[in-house]
Structure formats: C-alpha cells, structure tokens
Design a protein around this motif. Sequence first.
Motif, mmCIF file in Angstrom:
data_model
loop_
_atom_site.group_PDB
_atom_site.id
_atom_site.type_symbol
_atom_site.label_atom_id
_atom_site.label_comp_id
_atom_site.label_asym_id
_atom_site.label_seq_id
_atom_site.Cartn_x
_atom_site.Cartn_y
_atom_site.Cartn_z
ATOM 1 N N TYR A 166 23.278 72.912 -51.654
ATOM 2 C CA TYR A 166 22.385 72.106 -52.486
ATOM 3 C C TYR A 166 21.208 72.935 -52.990
ATOM 4 N N LEU A 167 20.659 73.767 -52.115
ATOM 5 C CA LEU A 167 19.537 74.620 -52.507
ATOM 6 C C LEU A 167 19.947 75.532 -53.663
ATOM 7 N N GLN A 201 15.906 67.982 -53.412
ATOM 8 C CA GLN A 201 15.718 66.773 -52.607
ATOM 9 C C GLN A 201 16.943 66.508 -51.732
ATOM 10 N N ASP A 202 18.147 66.794 -52.244
ATOM 11 C CA ASP A 202 19.348 66.641 -51.417
ATOM 12 C C ASP A 202 19.309 67.597 -50.224
ATOM 13 N N ILE A 256 9.111 73.746 -50.758
ATOM 14 C CA ILE A 256 8.244 74.451 -51.702
ATOM 15 C C ILE A 256 8.642 74.110 -53.137
ATOM 16 N N GLU A 257 9.933 74.067 -53.411
ATOM 17 C CA GLU A 257 10.405 73.763 -54.768
ATOM 18 C C GLU A 257 10.047 72.341 -55.200
ATOM 19 N N THR A 258 9.790 71.460 -54.248
ATOM 20 C CA THR A 258 9.411 70.084 -54.578
ATOM 21 C C THR A 258 7.910 69.864 -54.381
ATOM 22 N N ASP A 259 7.153 70.954 -54.425
ATOM 23 C CA ASP A 259 5.686 70.922 -54.365
ATOM 24 C C ASP A 259 5.127 70.357 -53.059
ATOM 25 N N ARG A 260 5.867 70.496 -51.975
ATOM 26 C CA ARG A 260 5.360 70.125 -50.650
ATOM 27 C C ARG A 260 5.001 71.423 -49.920
#
Length: 176
Positions: A27-28, A34-35, A62-66
């Motif tokens: 998925y990454l 998110q998956d 990191i890619e989802t801004d967390r």
Amino acid sequence: SAAETFAAVLQAQRDHLNARLLLGDCYLQMGRFQDTIDQLALWQDSYGDNAAYAYILGSALIETDRLDQGQVLIDRIFAKGDSAEARLLMATVHLRRTDNPAALAELQKAAALNPKLPLVHSLMGRALLRTGDQEGAAKAFITELGNNPNDFQANLEIGDLRKREQRFDEAEPYIR
C-alpha cells in the motif's frame, strides 16, 4: 497483485504479521497511505521494535501530515543507530516541509547506506525536480526503476519528462 495475495492471506489468518507488514508495504508503494496506516497502526504491540514496521508506518504517517506520530517511529529507528531507513524518513519530513536541500542531503546519505532501498531514488528525483535539476531527476528516477520497475512516481515522472522533451515514443511505456 501482491497486495491482493497478502490480503487473501490475512483473510485466512488475521494475525499473520509478515503478511500484514508486506501488505502495508504494498500500500505504501502504491501511495495508499491511509490503507497502510489502517493495516498497521492497531498492531503496534505485536511488532514491538521491528524496524521495518516503524519505517513503513512512519512513512505513511508522514505522508498524511501526521508528523508528530511519524517522528515517534523515526526516533525508534534512530535509536538503533544510523540507517538508510531513518535517513529516508527524515528526507520525507523535509520534503513535506518543502526543504529540498535538507531532503537531498538525507536522501544522499540514505542512498550511500543502501542504494537499493525502495523509494530513495524516487524521492531524490522528486526533490531534484523541485530544485530545477531535470537531468539529475531523470537519472534518479531511472535508478529507482532499475531497483523497482513498478514505482508509480518514478514511472510517471520519467514519462512526463520525456513528454516535455517531445520524446513521445520513450515517454509512452513509462506513462502506460
């Protein structure tokens, strides 16, 4: 197709940690961040200090801004000493903050430690594009594709670069 295979394994055996980790990595690499998080976040106790787990989940966070949650995982990796994975994660943080020189420095260190690490050359190409170095970016994307011919970003970017150069016959296979 690998993601489908690992998902089938997990349907048959929900607690198969290696299949879960590999599905998260699929998925990454497909950009389904998110998956990736959904597959791995609830299993933190099962993976303990597994560096691959920290790398995959940390990258998706990191890619989802967390960034704060991703930083916790980065710190786990750095606690074990310098590694290509830790450098790649730091580069991802710099890219999210549009600090391309810092990202390039981390990516060069990551590539020196492990030139076959998935995404390292793809992210380097992205950072080089942002600095205007199209030739360097093209070389980085080609290197990534030599390591991982299925890297979506590298295929898309090299196809786009070739199209801009009006090298349409060369662009087509990458865009396909």
